[in-house]
Design an enzyme around this catalytic site. Structure first.
Site, PDB file in Angstrom:
ATOM      1  N   LYS A  51       5.164   4.111  -1.234  1.00 37.87           N
ATOM      2  CA  LYS A  51       5.374   5.366  -1.971  1.00 37.87           C
ATOM      3  C   LYS A  51       6.713   6.002  -1.612  1.00 37.87           C
ATOM      4  O   LYS A  51       7.236   6.813  -2.369  1.00 37.87           O
ATOM      5  CB  LYS A  51       4.220   6.346  -1.680  1.00 37.87           C
ATOM      6  CG  LYS A  51       2.930   5.903  -2.380  1.00 37.87           C
ATOM      7  CD  LYS A  51       1.734   6.719  -1.918  1.00 37.87           C
ATOM      8  CE  LYS A  51       0.458   6.213  -2.583  1.00 37.87           C
ATOM      9  NZ  LYS A  51      -0.746   6.748  -1.940  1.00 37.87           N
ATOM     10  N   GLY A  72       0.842  -1.196   0.000  1.00 34.14           N
ATOM     11  CA  GLY A  72       0.000   0.000   0.000  1.00 34.14           C
ATOM     12  C   GLY A  72       0.874   1.242   0.000  1.00 34.14           C
ATOM     13  O   GLY A  72       2.043   1.206  -0.419  1.00 34.14           O
ATOM     14  N   SER A  73       0.327   2.326   0.534  1.00 36.85           N
ATOM     15  CA  SER A  73       0.981   3.631   0.390  1.00 36.85           C
ATOM     16  C   SER A  73       2.359   3.722   1.028  1.00 36.85           C
ATOM     17  O   SER A  73       3.132   4.617   0.665  1.00 36.85           O
ATOM     18  CB  SER A  73       0.089   4.717   0.996  1.00 36.85           C
ATOM     19  OG  SER A  73      -1.164   4.682   0.359  1.00 36.85           O
ATOM     20  N   THR A  74       2.655   2.873   1.973  1.00 39.29           N
ATOM     21  CA  THR A  74       3.996   2.947   2.581  1.00 39.29           C
ATOM     22  C   THR A  74       5.072   2.761   1.512  1.00 39.29           C
ATOM     23  O   THR A  74       6.182   3.248   1.647  1.00 39.29           O
ATOM     24  CB  THR A  74       4.177   1.889   3.675  1.00 39.29           C
ATOM     25  OG1 THR A  74       3.586   0.677   3.244  1.00 39.29           O
ATOM     26  CG2 THR A  74       3.521   2.324   4.975  1.00 39.29           C
TER      27      THR A  74
END
Lengths: 729, 368
Positions: free
Chosen positions: A305, A301-303
């Site tokens: 990014k 997920g966004s981690t």
């Protein structure tokens, strides 16, 4: 009378010659056996004349980085029987069954089996019970000592430590089965020694036997990178999250980002290595004993990014001056829409703002701008799709779509952390590389191998370092400058963006939230089930610790990482940073962001008065009191702190004599040990750290005992051992 | 007839062997005797062996002090008695370890096959010396003696005790050979025997466990736990002895590793404790007995004395050879004790008595 004739005599001579020949042959044969073949025969014979009794070495201890014992070996007794020597199996069974709490019929069957020369009656019996049997003096009943493993902190760091199992029946000793116990088994187990005794054919000791003893070599001790105190903070946080969110799993990992040393690792559900849930069978046990942090992969997920950000900046494809436009979605060729989590879109954003907003379209742009070749080079350089090399058996390597097969849509999704599967360990290692100056470090658990020795002169035990495991840099992934920028951007995420729940006044905390999809067994996304995660570190400009916290399937309406996981990272950092000696810094940068108040000078004031003053200023307080007069405080007077900061007050009985003594002592660089009884581990730690003391934790719960006792004068940095126990109802 | 002094070398050698035997029986048996639940007395075998040695000494003195040819008169009766004893044993005897070999009279066990052995020697010697030409006749002479021997063989074989039965046949053949049997007859018998063995070997099933048992001596490690066990333990003992041995009393194999250490395998313990030197010396002592025995046969005043001495010497020689051959794994394992040395009461007394008879004859020998 018939007289023997010539022929009789001739034949007698033939007889004499024949006998002589046969005797000569036999003497030759005897000579061959005794003189030529003899050595080989004697060697074989020697083997049967002696009996070896294995003497098992002591399995090495596992300690934390400060030498606190996490696993150690003791021994228990085992009762065995030689059925062939038992005269009255029925009687013996009826005698032993009640003492050993065994089924009498089953025991009788074992003892009556004359065919087997050796059977276990009961293993792991306490010395008292064994002695009860011993005094009965039953013929054919034997006793052996068996090693047993103790984990004094029970569940603490259970997944790191692993556990041991007994070897198959008939053998002794312990074998590591999981975790450090398994990975370093060959160092921990040592070398068995033996007692050699001369026996007769039945195994009875010879009348004039002198045992020869070859001592065992004890196993090496292992000192871990784990810090017991920090581990406690982690355990408490994951316990809390597990309970609060009724989650399926919760896991957290703490690492020194510059060295790769793992400071803490906690998984829920967990187990007590003293008594692993073997009754569930191997597969059933995995739910409890598996270290998901290294052995399971998830959608980051966004981690993830952070990786995209680092790659975009480091490659030069983008700079901090780049801007993004978010209309709420990005449309790729093939009319595939990728939506942003914010319905209307984030509009126009700077590079840093895009990261702070965790804006999906911005990361799609970054990924596509990097292109397959460059982005994949970075993904691989950050260690995804490969094992990190941590000292855990069976580490997973995650799943990265092969370079040849990856399509633009996949690439775009990878940009914001989908269509790629990583282990939490890979994620934290990569994030650490992004913010530590650009170095991918090998994460590791074992720091030092030591050997316990006894000084032959003084008889004192000491340890000798056998091997020191140094931090290992795998590669430089991004430049130091890029890394500094990434750190700054991630600090912005916490200070301005989605990570604000991890903010701690006075500390530069950086981090990134994540809310990952979960996939069902059919490979499709499961609606409404997420893994909420947060990776945070501090201080952002010189990180001392990086923490990844993930909650698998939290049962709450808003299950974003920012809401669910970030507060726990904050909680952990808040506990850990002071423990690591990182003092909060209140400077212009933080001042701008917060309403700060100056801590008043409360020393010499009555406790109640102090409370009132602090209340007025909007500050919290915590007091450590054996009296009513405030003797010391933390933060010190004049410090600027955010509203709601807790001020620790230390009060004592007013007495002129006392104060003189105290002042004199204080001049010598000594401190008074505060009273922490009835405090939680966290509170105790805060109190002790505020006095410049260290906490050594025993047990868990609330403090019931401390050493040195409250009021003793000790040197700064002295370790205070506090025993914690669950409060009785 | 003029009497001369007896043959001292035989007397002295015998006494040495018997005394040495008592020492070795004690050495090899004390641990076993102490731990045997029925005995529980380290000195048990020392005591019984000494007692039998005294009995044997008395028997030896008696047997050396009468005119030996008087035995001739009782030869036929003796034959009837031994056949009767063997038959009675098969009918009335109580099996011990699945074999009827002993008569136990007043706590003393006596092997009728021992009596049969010496009875047959006397009978054959007497019968052949009575009519020298009879032996040359194929049916009524040579054939008849073979039949008598065969009958005794069968009776002992039935006990079952193949080793003693076979040794008696060998012994009888030696007497017949020295007694003057025609080479043609002996040759025919040998031919018959060899073709019989060849036929047997061809028809035998090599996987049959009984056959395998007879062949284990070739490679005892092929079956180290069952049939090969004793032989392996015996070889271990001999091998451990080396040149000079581990020293008297220092055997390790006697600590229950080697079965029958005080009886059939006592020579292995001798080899272990006294080495090749000690073992060879014992064999030389036996060779001296054989040489002196044959010398007496050569110089005996009559054919009866000659054959009697031949038979007795052959009995000692054959049993010694078989025992040592078994201990050194040179032939299939059988259970024959070592004359004068092995523990085993009546056997010692009978051998000493027969030495008495040999000494008796020596007193009438011609001076050479």
């Amino acid at each position: 009378m018939t007289v023997p004739g010539v022929s009789n005599r001739k034949r007698l001579l033939v007889m004499l010659i024949l006998f002589s020949l046969v005797f000569t042959g036999l003497i030759g044969r005897l000579g061959y056996i005794q003189l030529v073949w003899g050595r080989e025969l004697q060697e074989k014979a020697t083997g049967q004349w002696t009996r070896d009794l294995a003497v098992y070495p002591k399995r090495g201890m596992i300690k934390d980085r400060n030498g606190n014992i996490l696993a150690q070996s003791g021994s228990s007794e085992t009762i065995a029987a030689r059925p062939s020597q038992i005269e009255d199996p029925k009687g013996v069974a009826s005698l032993l069954a009640p003492i050993l709490e065994l089924d009498m019929d089953e025991l009788y069957e074992k003892l009556a089996d004359k065919k087997s020369s050796f059977v276990w009656v009961k293993r792991q019996v306490s010395r008292e019970v064994a002695n009860e049997v011993r005094v009965l003096g039953i013929k054919g009943i034997d006793f052996t000592e068996e090693p047993k493993r103790y984990y004094p902190n029970r569940e603490l760091a259970s997944h790191v430590l692993g556990f041991t199992m007994k070897y198959a029946e008939g053998e002794d000793g312990l074998k590591g089965q999981e975790g450090i116990e398994l990975y370093y088994d060959k160092y921990l187990k040592g070398l068995p020694g033996k007692i050699i005794m001369e026996t007769d054919a039945r195994g009875r000791e010879m009348p004039d036997n002198v045992d020869r003893y070859i001592p065992p070599i004890d196993g090496l001790n292992i000192e871990l990178t784990i810090d017991q105190v920090i581990q406690h903070f982690f355990e408490k946080a994951v316990d809390d999250a597990m309970e609060k969110y009724n989650a399926k799993k919760v896991y957290a990992i703490g690492m020194d980002p510059k060295t790769g040393e793992i400071l803490a690792m906690a998984n829920r559900p967990n187990f007590d290595p003293n008594d692993p849930p073997r009754e569930l069978g191997y597969d059933g046990m995995q739910d409890y004993v598996k270290n998901f942090l290294a052995k399971d992969s998830m959608d980051p997920g966004s981690t993830f990014k952070v990786v995209t950000t680092a790659a975009a900046l480091d490659s030069g494809i983008m700079t901090l001056n780049n801007t993004f436009n978010c209309s709420g979605y990005r449309e790729l060729e093939g009319s595939e829409r990728i939506r942003c989590h914010k319905a209307g879109g984030h509009g126009h954003q700077t590079f840093a703002e895009a990261v702070e907003n965790s804006c999906n379209p911005a990361f799609v742009d970054m990924a596509l701008a990097l292109g397959k070749g460059k982005f994949y080079d970075y993904i691989e350089a950050f260690g995804f799709g490969q094992k990190t090399g941590i000292d855990i058996n069976g580490e997973a390597q995650g799943i990265v779509i092969p370079r040849e097969a990856v399509k633009n849509l996949d690439l775009a999704r990878i940009g914001f952390g989908q269509s790629i599967s990583v282990t939490p360990l890979q994620l934290i290692t990569a994030t650490a590389a992004a913010i530590n100056g650009g170095n991918l470090m090998r994460p590791y658990l074992a720091k030092t191998l030591t050997e316990s020795k006894i000084d032959p002169v003084t008889g004192q035990e000491y340890t000798e370092v056998v091997k020191e495991i140094e931090p290992q840099r795998i590669r430089q992934v991004i430049s130091e400058a890029t890394s500094r920028n990434v750190g700054k951007i991630l600090q912005g995420v916490v200070e301005n963006g989605s990570g604000s729940n991890a903010y701690i006044p006075g500390y530069r905390v950086g981090g990134k939230t994540g809310t990952a999809q979960k996939y069902g067994e059919d490979g499709k996304i499961v609606q409404g089930k997420h893994i909420a995660s947060f990776v945070g570190f501090a201080p952002a400009d010189d990180p001392k610790i990086i923490v990844l916290f993930a909650v698998d399937e939290p049962q709450v309406a808003v299950d974003f990482g920012s809401v669910v996981a970030a507060p726990y990272v904050q909680m952990i950092l808040k506990d850990t940073l002071p423990y690591l000696g990182v003092e909060p810094i209140f400077d212009e940068e933080t001042e701008e962001l917060n309403t700060l108040v100056e801590v008043p000078d409360l020393m010499g004031k009555e406790l109640a008065e102090g409370y009132a003053i602090l209340d007025e200023l909007g500050l919290n307080y915590l007091s450590e009191s054996s009296g009513t007069v405030i003797k010391d405080q933390l933060p010190k007077p004049g410090a600027k702190v955010k509203i709601n900061t807790t001020v620790l007050l230390y009060a004592q009985q007013q007495s002129t004599e006392d104060s003189i003594v105290e002042q004199e002592e204080a001049e010598e660089g000594k401190v008074l040990v505060p009273d922490v009884i009835k405090r939680s581990i966290r509170e105790s730690n805060n109190i002790l750290v505020s006095q410049g003391l260290k906490l050594r934790i025993e047990g868990s719960g609330i403090a019931i005992e401390q050493n040195p006792p409250a009021g003793s004068q000790v040197d700064l940095g002295t370790e205070v051992t506090v025993k914690f126990a669950m409060p009785e109802e | 007839m003029k009497k001369k002094p007896m043959d001292y070398p035989i007397f002295i050698t015998t006494i040495i062997l018997v005394c040495f035997g008592i020492v070795m029986v004690f050495s090899s048996s004390f641990y076993m005797a102490q731990h045997n639940e029925r005995i529980q007395d380290s000195y048990y075998f020392l005591k019984t062996q000494s007692q039998w040695a005294v009995v044997g000494l008395v028997a030896m003195i008696i047997m050396s002090n009468f005119s030996y040819w008087r035995l001739k008169k009782y030869a036929n009766i003796m034959l009837i008695v031994i056949i009767g004893l063997l038959v009675a044993l098969l009918i009335f005897g109580k099996p011990i370890n699945n074999a009827k070999r002993w008569f136990v009279i007043a706590g003393i066990s006596i092997q009728p096959s021992e009596i049969a052995k010496f009875g047959l020697i006397i009978y054959l010697s007497a019968s052949i010396s009575r009519n020298k030409d009879r032996l040359k006749r194929p049916i009524t002479g040579f054939g008849y003696y073979l039949a008598i021997t065969g009958l005794i063989f069968v009776l002992i074989f039935k006990q079952p005790n193949l080793s003693t039965a076979s040794s008696i046949v060998m012994l009888a053949l030696v007497i017949l050979f020295v007694g003057g049997a025609k080479i043609l007859h002996l040759g025919a018998l040998a031919g018959l025997g060899i073709s019989g063995i060849v036929l047997l070997l061809q028809n035998v099933d090599h996987t049959d466990y009984r056959v395998k048992r007879y062949l284990t001596f070739l490679d005892p490690w092929a079956d180290p736990l069952d049939d090969g066990f004793q032989v392996i333990q015996s070889l271990y003992a001999l091998g451990s002895g080396g040149l000079f041995g581990m020293g008297l009393g220092q055997s390790r194999q006697k600590f229950l590793f080697l079965p029958y250490a005080e009886t059939d395998f006592i020579f292995a313990i001798i080899g272990e404790e006294l080495g090749f030197v000690g073992g060879s010396l014992v064999m030389v002592l036996f060779l001296i007995l054989i040489w002196r025995g044959i010398r007496i046969a050569l110089t005996a005043p009559d054919l009866f004395g000659c054959l009697l001495a031949t038979g007795i010497t052959a009995a000692i020689g054959i049993q010694t050879v078989i025992n040592i051959a078994v201990v050194t794994s040179s032939m299939p394992a059988t259970g024959l004790p070592l004359p004068f040395i092995s523990a085993g009461g009546s056997s010692l007394a009978f051998f000493m008595a027969s030495i008495g008879l040999l000494l008796n004859i020596s007193k009438y020998c011609e001076t050479t």
